[in-house]
Motif scaffolding. Structure first.
Motif, PDB file in Angstrom:
ATOM      1  N   PRO B 264       0.793  -1.230   0.000  1.00 39.05           N
ATOM      2  CA  PRO B 264       0.000   0.000   0.000  1.00 39.05           C
ATOM      3  C   PRO B 264       0.827   1.282   0.000  1.00 39.05           C
ATOM      4  N   LEU B 265       0.279   2.253  -0.682  1.00 34.35           N
ATOM      5  CA  LEU B 265       0.928   3.549  -0.790  1.00 34.35           C
ATOM      6  C   LEU B 265       0.537   4.417   0.385  1.00 34.35           C
ATOM      7  N   ALA B 266       1.316   5.394   0.589  1.00 35.97           N
ATOM      8  CA  ALA B 266       1.020   6.315   1.668  1.00 35.97           C
ATOM      9  C   ALA B 266      -0.274   7.064   1.378  1.00 35.97           C
ATOM     10  N   HIS B 267      -0.898   7.502   2.427  1.00 35.02           N
ATOM     11  CA  HIS B 267      -2.113   8.318   2.368  1.00 35.02           C
ATOM     12  C   HIS B 267      -3.329   7.569   1.824  1.00 35.02           C
ATOM     13  N   THR B 268      -3.272   6.266   1.924  1.00 35.44           N
ATOM     14  CA  THR B 268      -4.504   5.516   1.626  1.00 35.44           C
ATOM     15  C   THR B 268      -5.017   4.951   2.942  1.00 35.44           C
ATOM     16  N   THR B 269      -6.237   4.457   2.872  1.00 33.36           N
ATOM     17  CA  THR B 269      -6.819   3.789   4.035  1.00 33.36           C
ATOM     18  C   THR B 269      -6.757   2.289   3.791  1.00 33.36           C
ATOM     19  N   VAL B 270      -6.309   1.556   4.789  1.00 35.54           N
ATOM     20  CA  VAL B 270      -6.217   0.100   4.626  1.00 35.54           C
ATOM     21  C   VAL B 270      -6.925  -0.565   5.803  1.00 35.54           C
ATOM     22  N   ARG B 271      -7.087  -1.914   5.635  1.00 37.32           N
ATOM     23  CA  ARG B 271      -7.628  -2.719   6.734  1.00 37.32           C
ATOM     24  C   ARG B 271      -6.497  -3.583   7.263  1.00 37.32           C
ATOM     25  N   ALA B 272      -6.371  -3.600   8.555  1.00 36.93           N
ATOM     26  CA  ALA B 272      -5.274  -4.359   9.145  1.00 36.93           C
ATOM     27  C   ALA B 272      -5.813  -5.357  10.137  1.00 36.93           C
ATOM     28  N   LEU B 273      -5.132  -6.489  10.252  1.00 38.64           N
ATOM     29  CA  LEU B 273      -5.554  -7.564  11.146  1.00 38.64           C
ATOM     30  C   LEU B 273      -4.469  -7.816  12.175  1.00 38.64           C
ATOM     31  N   ILE B 274      -4.852  -7.785  13.435  1.00 38.61           N
ATOM     32  CA  ILE B 274      -3.930  -8.163  14.496  1.00 38.61           C
ATOM     33  C   ILE B 274      -4.612  -9.258  15.306  1.00 38.61           C
ATOM     34  N   ARG B 275      -3.985 -10.472  15.274  1.00 36.89           N
ATOM     35  CA  ARG B 275      -4.585 -11.604  15.972  1.00 36.89           C
ATOM     36  C   ARG B 275      -4.466 -11.419  17.485  1.00 36.89           C
ATOM     37  N   PRO B 276      -5.460 -11.842  18.249  1.00 39.70           N
ATOM     38  CA  PRO B 276      -5.467 -11.588  19.696  1.00 39.70           C
ATOM     39  C   PRO B 276      -4.276 -12.203  20.428  1.00 39.70           C
ATOM     40  N   GLU B 277      -3.801 -13.362  19.912  1.00 42.22           N
ATOM     41  CA  GLU B 277      -2.706 -14.007  20.634  1.00 42.22           C
ATOM     42  C   GLU B 277      -1.371 -13.318  20.422  1.00 42.22           C
ATOM     43  N   ARG B 278      -1.362 -12.359  19.479  1.00 41.98           N
ATOM     44  CA  ARG B 278      -0.129 -11.622  19.218  1.00 41.98           C
ATOM     45  C   ARG B 278       0.005 -10.399  20.133  1.00 41.98           C
ATOM     46  N   ILE B 279      -1.056 -10.071  20.777  1.00 43.19           N
ATOM     47  CA  ILE B 279      -1.044  -8.878  21.615  1.00 43.19           C
ATOM     48  C   ILE B 279      -0.575  -9.252  23.013  1.00 43.19           C
TER      49      ILE B 279
END
Lengths: 345, 357, 584
Positions: B264-279
């Motif tokens: 992705p390029l800068a200044h765009t909106t993206v969707r990101a996934l962070i799995r609970p076990e990684r936190i």
């Protein structure tokens, strides 16, 4: 296993029933004479005697009476089968007033004394049909018959008009003129007395006094004997059968009735059929008629029992509509009558 | 070489599109789990492979040859139905032996099969006299009996209780491994799919969304649907603020978060996934956030904690030794390599965001 | 699956054509069955109707108008409606309380009483007419009893040869239908609806009026519609109990055919027109019935079974209402069982001049192989004829029924509804009209069937097969298709899957269908009476011929045999039904 057992039972039942039913078909080897006749000829009449004796005389011949309905129902059945070209009937026994309808369809073969020698002994007055398609074998008079244990002499109706009185409510059993020759004759008798314009009116008034309209004479007479009603349309000769049941001569009349036999045009056995008619007219059978049919034999040479001569009443005033008139208007009278008995109007 | 190949399969039922250009390749001996919500077309796909339905378009190849037009009885496909469809008027033995009537002398034979599924001794029982688990085993043995080329299992465990389900899926896997039979396993339970399959195919309304190993599907879902459907996760909307050769700087709400570098390029909106076990709780991670604990779910082997930050509700799989109390403010965080930016999710517009369950 | 042997390449390919051929075979069968149906139902009936609608070869409403404007035919049509309406009301009056009692109370014999409601479907109506005549006839047992008790000279009950008699006989015959339909719906009515109403303050009566009645009304209406159709088309009862003075559309057509009444009728124009009117009416009624049955029934999910209480318990014995109910049940038993017991008694009784005595004469008569001119056949042969015709017709109907039921239940196409409707017509066509149509259509070459026994078998098959279809369709629709599919994937062809999986599983129901068809054929009288070839009688015909001569004993013995066969069939039906439910 119930299911399999049921299946087997059904299968075996089917095979047995089928083979059983069809095994009847090959009973007779020689020629067979099929005679369409009214019921009372079988249950009271001389059918058994005629069959046994005729089969004795003509070995290998089997006589089969078919009497599944009253006289006019048998005629209708014969007409239907005849028109379809597949009636098994060789002979038909029926009443004089059926001759017009039979002629219309050409059901029967014209006959002469050459064909049926015993015809010579039948008096001319009985030979109503000049072509002799139905040749007479017995005759009598339609009258009312009453149960002398139920009705006293002073209670009896003397005339057709008397019969309409409320005191006779549901006291009379009649036959359906559509299916019964006796019923038809009784209908014609009312036409004789009240004319083709007045008979319906008479019947309209008679309806409350009729307990039931039975399909044929056999059923009507059986109900009468069981005591369901004290009066029935029957024959003037009935007292000979049982002195308790006496004729009731309305207006001093009796309606003439003659029964005849004819050979169906499509028969395979014309010779045997003629022999059968000749046998029917032979004194041997004719002398049986008073005791079985309780009717007068047609053959003048036949001797009747003395008691019959005494008890069988000949009405002083026998009446009859000419056959030409019946031929012309009978169907219309009948249809109007049939409508009346159903609607009551 | 692909043993079973589905090419651009289309199937309609009246106005309803049940399968929309579905393509799938399966290697010999492989176990593919077909997973998706109910009504997505999984069962239809199985029925097409079995020959019980005909596709409106596309082709089905077995060992390189089209099997379209081959009636089901000649396809040599074993099918285990959802409710097993055991013949109620036949015994266990007769059920299993039924298919052998048509393929005499092939396969393992009834007693070997019953032994394989652990039903020896129940040969003369009628299906109605068996427990649900036993019925399932009979269904499996019956499907395997005529030595099929392919085994299709349609939600084989859905009628069973949770414990039995776990036991049986291990067993199915064992049997599949023993026989090395190419298998498609349909389920709506993503955990079951991940546990049993060599590869997982995720379906959504008539389309295949993602096909990959359980690891790939879980860690790098191709679409947002797959990300939501497989496992629990925190799916957030983020703006790409800047990038360096290894990393992207994302803005999630007011928080700045480093993520692994993707396209992705800068200044765009993206969707990101962070799995609970990684936190993790504490401040040992690359990215640090602060939130208040608003809920806890203790499921015996795990502890799930819901955290509210100013912009998001996060779900975190907590270490069991922790015992965070509701209402307390805590620090938590994750490393940049644990932030997965969904491919093709970049848009110029900011999207609505919400945490996944 | 064995890892050592590499998989052979799949089967020789491709066989799209073979699949098409397989499907073609199924539809080929449907086509043949349809052809059969057209040849032996639609064509003759259409031909008959065309006769009523044409004059000198041109379309004309002359005969229809003639019938509709004729006072006599107006009377006949009006009377047909009138007696059917009153018979239906009487059936409801007799049946509704019984449905209530069955739903709310337990009592000894309840199971039997409930099972007994199948009676109208399996009991030949001529035996009902006979039993009724024996029981309440002028010299019937009831009148004799009353005359003895009250010292009367005249029979107090004048039910024979009257409209009241016809209505009462119809009510006896058809009340069980009302009981059956209403009880079934009532039993499934969730009691919580009524309980809610009670809690909201409604009294018992208000609950019945506002809640219960509206909810069971659709089934009551559908039952009533069926009863109305049966009474509208009733033939042997009107003919026997009414005597010559009552004529419904059915009786009128029959009488006109059988007596060749008027010259105009010889070309059957009026009869055909009357048949057309009758058919339109009964089709309309049947359509209404099927509609009601399909759409108006409330499908309530029963979460709690309705509570029932014992009718006779210690604590409630003194309540007068219980005695009322008990008395009513006794009356029902008398009304329902009376005619049958009368037939049974009469079959062992011989009237003599000195009174009467027990006899086996009538039974030796009906099993005698000797020809009887009054039957036009030997009694034994009439018995055998009934059996083989019934079984053959049932089998024929089964084959047709299976094909059509398969077509209806399995078809995904739009023709399904059309096929369903197509099969509704034979259901609504009375046997008298069908026989009339057969007479007209098959009396001339090339299909000159009238006068052969084949025509009897065919007409029986046509009469019973819609019933078979109605038994089979729900059965097939309820069948779990996946069982067949499982068999297909295991290597069975479509045909083998049908033979080895579907049919064995449907067998109890299929058997029930056959038995039902057999029982119906066994009791069929009207069409047989019109079409039976010379020298061929069946049991109902024999009974009718004997009864119409006012002879007793022999027809009773034959009726006992018919009732016995019907009940045997009914028992098998129940057993088969039980197996369907309990088997697996």
């Amino acid at each position: 296993m119930l299911r399999r057992a049921t299946l087997w039972v059904l299968l075996i039942g089917w095979v047995l029933a089928l083979s059983g039913s069809f095994s009847f078909a090959q009973a007779g080897e020689g020629s067979k004479l099929v005679v369409y006749v009214y019921q009372s000829f079988v249950d009271y009449g001389p059918a058994k005697f005629v069959k046994t004796e005729f089969e004795k005389r003509f070995s290998g011949v089997e006589v089969e009476f078919v009497a599944t309905g009253p006289s006019r129902a048998m005629l209708a059945r014969l007409v239907t089968e005849f028109q379809a070209g597949r009636t098994p009937a060789d002979l038909f026994l029926g009443e004089i007033n059926d001759v017009p309808k039979a002629k219309k369809f050409g059901l029967f073969v014209p006959l002469s004394a050459a064909d049926v020698p015993n015809l010579r002994d039948v008096p001319q007055e009985l030979l109503f049909d000049p072509e002799k398609t139905l040749i007479p074998y017995e005759h009598g008079y339609i009258t009312l018959v009453y149960d002398s244990e139920k009705l006293k002499p002073e209670e009896l109706p003397k005339t057709f008009a008397d019969l309409l009185k409320p005191q006779y409510q549901k006291k009379l059993i009649v036959q359906d003129a559509r299916t019964s020759s006796v019923g038809y004759a009784f209908l014609l008798w009312t036409v004789y007395n009240y004319g083709s314009l007045g008979y319906l009116d008479y019947w309209r008034q008679l309806l409350p006094n009729i307990l039931t309209i039975q399909p044929g004479w056999s059923a009507a007479y059986r109900l009468f004997r069981q005591g369901e009603a004290p009066m029935v349309v029957s024959f003037s000769t009935d007292a000979y059968f049982n002195a308790r049941y006496k004729p009731l001569l309305l207006n001093g009349q009796g309606y003439r009735t003659i029964y005849g036999a004819g050979i169906v045009r499509t028969t395979d056995n014309p010779r045997l059929s003629r022999e059968f008619l000749n046998f029917l007219l032979s004194p041997e059978v004719q002398e049986k008629l008073p005791d079985t049919e309780v009717m007068f034999p047609a053959n003048s040479k036949a001797r009747v029992p003395e008691k019959f001569a005494q008890l069988a009443v000949v009405p002083p005033n026998p009446v009859m509509l000419p056959l030409e008139m019946v031929a012309e208007q009978g169907d219309r009278w009948l249809e109007e009558w049939a409508k009346l008995i159903v609607t009551g109007r | 070489m692909n043993y079973l190949e589905l090419r651009e399969i289309v199937k309609r039922f009246g106005a309803v599109l049940a399968l929309d250009r579905v393509s799938l390749e399966i290697a010999k001996g492989e176990l593919v789990a077909l997973v998706g919500p109910s009504g997505c077309g999984k069962t239809t796909l199985l029925r097409l492979i079995a020959g019980l339905e005909t596709p409106d378009a596309g082709d089905i190849l077995l060992a390189g040859q089209s099997v379209l037009g081959v009636p089901p009885e000649q396809r040599r496909v074993g099918l285990v139905f959802q409710n097993y469809a055991l013949f109620p008027h036949m015994t266990v033995w007769q059920n299993v032996a039924y298919g052998l009537k048509f393929r005499r002398g092939e396969g393992l034979g009834v007693s070997a099969l019953l032994e394989l599924v652990g039903l020896t001794g129940l040969e003369d029982r009628k299906p109605a006299e068996l427990s649900a688990g036993q019925q399932q085993r009979v269904a499996l043995a019956r499907a395997l009996a005529p030595n099929p080329h392919i085994l299709l299992l349609d939600e084989p465990l859905s009628a069973l209780d949770a414990q039995l389900r776990q036991r049986l899926r291990t067993e199915i896997k064992r049997i599949q491994r023993t026989l090395k039979i190419t298998t498609i396993y349909v389920t709506h339970d993503q955990e079951e799919a991940l546990a049993i399959a060599d590869r997982v195919a995720v379906m959504q309304t008539a389309r295949l969304e993602h096909v990959g190993t359980p690891w790939e599907v879980y860690q790098h879902p191709k679409t947002e649907f797959v990300a939501r459907f497989i496992g629990r996760g925190n799916l957030v909307t983020a703006r790409v603020v800047s990038e360096d050769p290894q990393r992207l700087l994302l803005k999630i709400g007011n928080a700045s978060v480093w993520a692994k570098r993707t396209t992705p390029l800068a200044h765009t909106t993206v969707r990101a996934l962070i799995r609970p076990e990684r936190i993790r709780f504490g401040s040992s991670t690359e990215n640090k956030l602060c939130g208040r604990i608003v809920g806890r779910e203790f499921t015996g082997d795990r502890l799930w904690v819901h955290l509210q930050t100013e912009s998001h509700l996060w779900v975190v799989q907590a270490d069991l030794s922790h015992n965070p109390q509701e209402g307390t403010e805590v620090e938590f965080g994750f490393n940049s390599e644990d932030v997965y930016v969904l491919p093709d999710s970049a848009t110029a517009e900011p999207a609505l965001d919400q945490p996944t369950s | 699956m064995n890892s050592a042997t590499p998989h052979p390449p799949p089967v020789p390919l491709p066989s799209r054509e073979r699949v098409a051929a397989g499907r073609g075979r199924v539809w080929g069968l449907v086509a043949i069955a349809l052809l059969f149906l057209i040849l032996f139902f639609y064509w003759p009936v259409a031909r008959l109707l065309a006769e009523g609608l044409t004059h000198n070869g041109k379309f004309s409403l002359d005969f229809i108008v003639q019938i509709l404007t004729d006072a006599y035919f107006q009377h006949v049509i009006g009377f047909t409606f009138y007696q059917a309406l009153w018979s239906t009301l009487a059936s409801i009056a007799l049946g509704l309380p019984l449905a209530y009692i069955l739903t709310h109370y337990d009592f000894p014999g309840k199971r039997w009483l409930r099972a007994f409601t199948i009676v109208p479907f399996v009991l030949p109506s001529i035996t009902v007419a006979l039993g009724f005549a024996l029981l309440v006839g002028r010299r019937g047992y009831l009148n004799q009893l009353l005359m003895g008790l009250l010292g009367l000279n005249e029979p107090p009950l004048a039910l024979m040869y009257s409209l009241e008699g016809i209505i009462l006989a119809h009510a006896f015959y058809n009340a069980p239908i009302i009981v059956r339909t209403v009880h079934a719906a009532w039993e499934k009515l969730d009691p919580r609806y009524e309980e809610s109403a009670r809690v909201l303050g409604a009294g018992r009566l208000a609950v019945f009026k506002d809640i219960t009645l509206p909810m069971i009304f659709p089934s009551l209406l559908s039952g009533a519609a069926l009863v109305f159709i049966f009474c509208f088309l009733s033939f042997p009862i009107v003919l026997t109990i009414g005597g010559g003075r009552f004529s419904t559309i059915e009786v009128e057509i029959y009488t006109r055919v059988i007596t060749l009444l008027d010259p105009q009728l010889l070309n059957y124009k009026l009869g055909a027109a009357l048949a057309l009117l009758g058919l339109v009416i009964s089709l309309g009624m049947t359509y209404l019935y099927l509609r009601l049955q399909g759409s108006l029934t409330y499908s309530t999910e029963l979460l709690r079974p309705r509570p029932t209480e014992p009718l006779f318990a210690k604590e409630s014995l003194w309540r007068p209402s219980r005695w009322l109910i008990g008395g009513y049940l006794f009356l029902c038993a008398l009304i329902f069982l009376g005619p049958m017991l009368a037939v049974l008694f009469d079959s062992f009784w011989e009237e003599t001049a000195t009174g009467g005595g027990w006899t086996l004469r009538w039974y030796s008569y009906i099993f005698a192989p000797d020809y009887d001119a009054l039957l036009g056949d030997a009694p034994l042969r009439a018995v055998l004829n009934s059996l083989w015709v019934g079984l053959t017709a049932a089998l024929l109907a089964l084959v047709l029924g299976l094909i059509f039921a398969y077509g209806i239940a399995r078809a995904r196409w739009r023709g399904r509804r059309a096929l369903d409707t197509l099969l509704m017509a034979p259901l609504a066509t009375s046997s008298v009209i069908l026989a009339f149509a057969f007479l007209r259509a098959f009396s001339t070459p090339p299909l000159m069937l009238v006068g052969s026994t084949l025509v009897v078998v065919l007409v029986h098959a046509m009469i019973v097969f819609p019933f078979v279809v109605r038994v089979l369709v729900p059965l097939m629709e309820g069948f779990d298709q996946r069982l067949s599919e499982a068999a297909r994937t295991l290597g069975a062809s479509a045909f083998r899957a049908l033979r080895e999986i579907e049919l064995p599983l449907l067998a109890p129901g299929v058997l029930a269908g056959v038995v039902f068809a057999f029982a119906l054929s066994l009791g069929e009288m009207s069409a047989t009476l019109m079409l039976a070839p010379p020298g061929f009688a069946t049991m109902p015909i024999s009974v009718y011929r004997l009864v119409s001569q006012q002879t007793w004993g022999a027809p009773s013995a034959m009726s006992v045999l018919m009732i016995f066969s019907s009940f045997l069939a009914f028992w098998l039906l129940e057993r088969a039904g039980e197996r369907t439910l309990k088997g697996f």
